[in-house]
Design an enzyme around this catalytic site. Sequence first.
Site: not given
Length: 392
Positions: A49, A145, A177, A233, A279, A326-328
């Site tokens: 998954k 769940r 599970h 599993r 930042y 940071c983002m990048d």
Amino acid sequence: MATLQSPSGHPPRERPTRAEAIVDLAAIRHNVATLRDRAEGAQLMTVVKADGYGHGIVPVAQAARAAGADWIGAAVLEEALALRDAGDTGPIFCWLTTPGEPLAEAISSGIDLSAGAPWEIDELAAAVDDRPARVHLKIDTGMSRGGAVPEEWPALIRAALREQAAGRIEIKGIWSHLASSDEPKSDVNELQLATFLEAIAVAESFGVEAEFKHLANSGATLALPETHFNLVRPGVATYGLSPFGHARPASELGLRPAMTLKARLAMVKRVPAGVGVSYGLTWTAPRPSTLGLIPLGYGDGLPRHASNGAPVQSAGGRRTVVGRICMDQCVVNLEDDDVAAGDEVVLFGPGTAGEPSVDDWADAAGTINYEIVTRLGPRIPRRYIDTAPVEE
């Protein structure tokens, strides 16, 4: 080097790779073989998954099949169908659907599906065309769940038997599970196992003859043999990551981490003492230091919570991410290393060459190893290597 195809018809050009996640398929095969041995005769389902926990769903599934995986497990329909589209003809189990999803293609493709409520039985039966739906009934043994709670289990069984008598479904399994298999000595495991055994007894009293009973995930496959039944599993252990974290590291379990994350420094600069970084200027250089700019950030899946602490390996050894991720991009304190833009750094890997591990990054972010590899985004290309032949 990555090759780019020119849309103008000019010859393709090449460029160095900014960053890449290297996945060792031999390690995947080794781990599957190790888990198959630990399954003690039960069939093995390799869970792929979330794009194979970030490693690539199709290459991982192919490697797992080569190493003897009897089943492949996929959480959602698009994953299961992608495996069929890629040519996987073996048993596939898919367990997470919502009302109204198109089930007919999965049923006609021979994908085993889960049902934990009577309405799911009804939807499966309504989607049947030329072959019955292969269904595994899920009992909620205490995780709260999916699955039917014990009080509603008989109603689920009756609905399934009704549609089986009509030829629209075939009851293939009973499953659940575990919530605490990463703590093998937890009393919760015993309680869930007892509930599971009772659910099987109730189903059999109604006349259910399910071929497969499955409860064990990675932790249980490795540490709780009483939960194996005839199918296990394992998920995260497939990728060489311990479900027990530092308490029982992967090496102790005979597992080999499959992924290495590398990047090339985008910039290197020398800064004086007192300079703040990133930042909020949450880190200040305590002395003159060399900083390196890593062109990866939380937009690529690096956890922002690992700011001011995540480890990196450079030519000088272990170094630390400083300032906010940071983002990048993010910044690493290279101290006095003699490095230049374009040099390689290793964010994590197996740890066999002194590089940080996935568990080290998980510690820095206050999370689990599962999340570190699974969240890596599509801007990071995956490169597949094969360091050894298939192990017997």
